[in-house]
Design a protein around this motif. Structure first.
Motif, PDB file in Angstrom:
ATOM      1  N   GLN A 298       0.828  -1.203   0.000  1.00 30.16           N
ATOM      2  CA  GLN A 298       0.000   0.000   0.000  1.00 30.16           C
ATOM      3  C   GLN A 298       0.867   1.259   0.000  1.00 30.16           C
ATOM      4  O   GLN A 298       0.601   2.216  -0.734  1.00 30.16           O
ATOM      5  CB  GLN A 298      -0.943  -0.006   1.202  1.00 30.16           C
ATOM      6  CG  GLN A 298      -2.033  -1.053   1.087  1.00 30.16           C
ATOM      7  CD  GLN A 298      -2.796  -1.259   2.389  1.00 30.16           C
ATOM      8  OE1 GLN A 298      -2.270  -1.076   3.494  1.00 30.16           O
ATOM      9  NE2 GLN A 298      -4.050  -1.669   2.261  1.00 30.16           N
ATOM     10  N   LYS A 299       1.935   1.256   0.830  1.00 27.98           N
ATOM     11  CA  LYS A 299       2.862   2.391   0.844  1.00 27.98           C
ATOM     12  C   LYS A 299       3.481   2.583  -0.536  1.00 27.98           C
ATOM     13  O   LYS A 299       3.620   3.707  -1.010  1.00 27.98           O
ATOM     14  CB  LYS A 299       3.977   2.171   1.876  1.00 27.98           C
ATOM     15  CG  LYS A 299       3.589   2.442   3.291  1.00 27.98           C
ATOM     16  CD  LYS A 299       4.812   2.284   4.201  1.00 27.98           C
ATOM     17  CE  LYS A 299       4.466   2.554   5.640  1.00 27.98           C
ATOM     18  NZ  LYS A 299       5.659   2.450   6.513  1.00 27.98           N
ATOM     19  N   ALA A 300       3.876   1.481  -1.161  1.00 31.59           N
ATOM     20  CA  ALA A 300       4.509   1.555  -2.481  1.00 31.59           C
ATOM     21  C   ALA A 300       3.588   2.246  -3.481  1.00 31.59           C
ATOM     22  O   ALA A 300       4.018   3.131  -4.226  1.00 31.59           O
ATOM     23  CB  ALA A 300       4.889   0.161  -2.967  1.00 31.59           C
ATOM     24  N   LEU A 301       2.334   1.860  -3.507  1.00 28.17           N
ATOM     25  CA  LEU A 301       1.395   2.432  -4.468  1.00 28.17           C
ATOM     26  C   LEU A 301       1.107   3.905  -4.180  1.00 28.17           C
ATOM     27  O   LEU A 301       1.037   4.724  -5.105  1.00 28.17           O
ATOM     28  CB  LEU A 301       0.112   1.609  -4.508  1.00 28.17           C
ATOM     29  CG  LEU A 301       0.300   0.189  -5.050  1.00 28.17           C
ATOM     30  CD1 LEU A 301      -0.964  -0.627  -4.868  1.00 28.17           C
ATOM     31  CD2 LEU A 301       0.734   0.211  -6.509  1.00 28.17           C
ATOM     32  N   CYS A 302       0.974   4.261  -2.918  1.00 30.06           N
ATOM     33  CA  CYS A 302       0.740   5.671  -2.567  1.00 30.06           C
ATOM     34  C   CYS A 302       1.962   6.528  -2.898  1.00 30.06           C
ATOM     35  O   CYS A 302       1.831   7.645  -3.427  1.00 30.06           O
ATOM     36  CB  CYS A 302       0.394   5.806  -1.091  1.00 30.06           C
ATOM     37  SG  CYS A 302      -1.242   5.166  -0.680  1.00 30.06           S
ATOM     38  N   ARG A 303       3.154   6.012  -2.622  1.00 28.10           N
ATOM     39  CA  ARG A 303       4.378   6.753  -2.935  1.00 28.10           C
ATOM     40  C   ARG A 303       4.586   6.862  -4.442  1.00 28.10           C
ATOM     41  O   ARG A 303       5.058   7.888  -4.925  1.00 28.10           O
ATOM     42  CB  ARG A 303       5.575   6.084  -2.256  1.00 28.10           C
ATOM     43  CG  ARG A 303       5.517   6.251  -0.750  1.00 28.10           C
ATOM     44  CD  ARG A 303       6.567   5.448  -0.034  1.00 28.10           C
ATOM     45  NE  ARG A 303       6.363   5.608   1.408  1.00 28.10           N
ATOM     46  CZ  ARG A 303       7.057   4.979   2.325  1.00 28.10           C
ATOM     47  NH1 ARG A 303       8.035   4.147   1.977  1.00 28.10           N
ATOM     48  NH2 ARG A 303       6.805   5.171   3.610  1.00 28.10           N
ATOM     49  N   LEU A 304       4.234   5.812  -5.160  1.00 26.79           N
ATOM     50  CA  LEU A 304       4.313   5.859  -6.614  1.00 26.79           C
ATOM     51  C   LEU A 304       3.401   6.963  -7.142  1.00 26.79           C
ATOM     52  O   LEU A 304       3.794   7.748  -8.020  1.00 26.79           O
ATOM     53  CB  LEU A 304       3.928   4.512  -7.217  1.00 26.79           C
ATOM     54  CG  LEU A 304       3.853   4.446  -8.742  1.00 26.79           C
ATOM     55  CD1 LEU A 304       5.195   4.774  -9.385  1.00 26.79           C
ATOM     56  CD2 LEU A 304       3.348   3.068  -9.180  1.00 26.79           C
ATOM     57  N   ASP A 305       2.204   7.063  -6.618  1.00 22.81           N
ATOM     58  CA  ASP A 305       1.270   8.105  -7.030  1.00 22.81           C
ATOM     59  C   ASP A 305       1.851   9.496  -6.765  1.00 22.81           C
ATOM     60  O   ASP A 305       1.782  10.374  -7.632  1.00 22.81           O
ATOM     61  CB  ASP A 305      -0.066   7.921  -6.301  1.00 22.81           C
ATOM     62  CG  ASP A 305      -1.105   8.910  -6.764  1.00 22.81           C
ATOM     63  OD1 ASP A 305      -1.534   8.825  -7.927  1.00 22.81           O
ATOM     64  OD2 ASP A 305      -1.475   9.794  -5.949  1.00 22.81           O
TER      65      ASP A 305
END
Length: 159
Positions: free
Chosen positions: A127-134
């Motif tokens: 979840q952190k990865a996807l939010c940081r990617l965004d």
């Protein structure tokens, strides 16, 4: 101030590597800037400068070839683990490549799914990865990543 120790941890392949030859050129509570030469010889580039944005959870690196030409900028989504003066940068798999001609590629998203399936990556880190990617893509698409990184890249210039 004590010298810092840097590690890179990856899930695919599963490895942790001491970045013993990276040279720290700048550090504060928000950013660490390093310059480095490739660990294994490559044809396309031989060195680079990396800006670790600790609070934002990503690293933006400038990859440079043997003729000192910028090949591209490579952005890793990371989780930073710090114990005293030791930093472990955990690669959260998703990456963004920014080519000199302006082309932007988002890569390795399927590795997040693979790491979840193989239970190498927790749901929280995914979840952190996807939010940081965004968040990273927002500054890449609007171009502000250049202003954010340029002063740091200048600090790491190879002379």
């Amino acid at each position: 101030m004590k010298d810092i120790v840097l590690y890179r941890k990856r899930f695919i392949p599963l490895e942790t590597i001491l970045l013993k030859d990276d040279i720290v050129v700048f550090q504060n509570e928000n950013v660490i800037v390093t310059k480095w030469h490739v660990i294994k010889p490559r044809e396309d580039f031989e060195k680079g400068i990396s800006c670790y944005f600790l609070k934002e959870g990503y690293k933006i690196s400038r990859f440079i070839n043997k003729n000192d030409k910028i090949i591209y900028h490579y952005c890793d989504i990371i989780e930073t683990e710090q114990v005293e003066n030791t930093y472990t940068f955990v690669d959260l798999l998703a990456d963004v490549i920014i080519y000199e001609n302006g082309l932007i590629k988002v890569v390795d998203i399927a590795e997040i799914a693979q790491a979840l399936k193989e239970e190498l990556l927790s749901l929280e880190l995914a979840q952190k990865a996807l939010c940081r990617l965004d968040s990273l893509l927002s500054i890449v698409y609007d171009g502000t990543w250049k202003q954010k990184t340029e002063k740091y890249f200048e600090m790491g210039n190879f002379a």
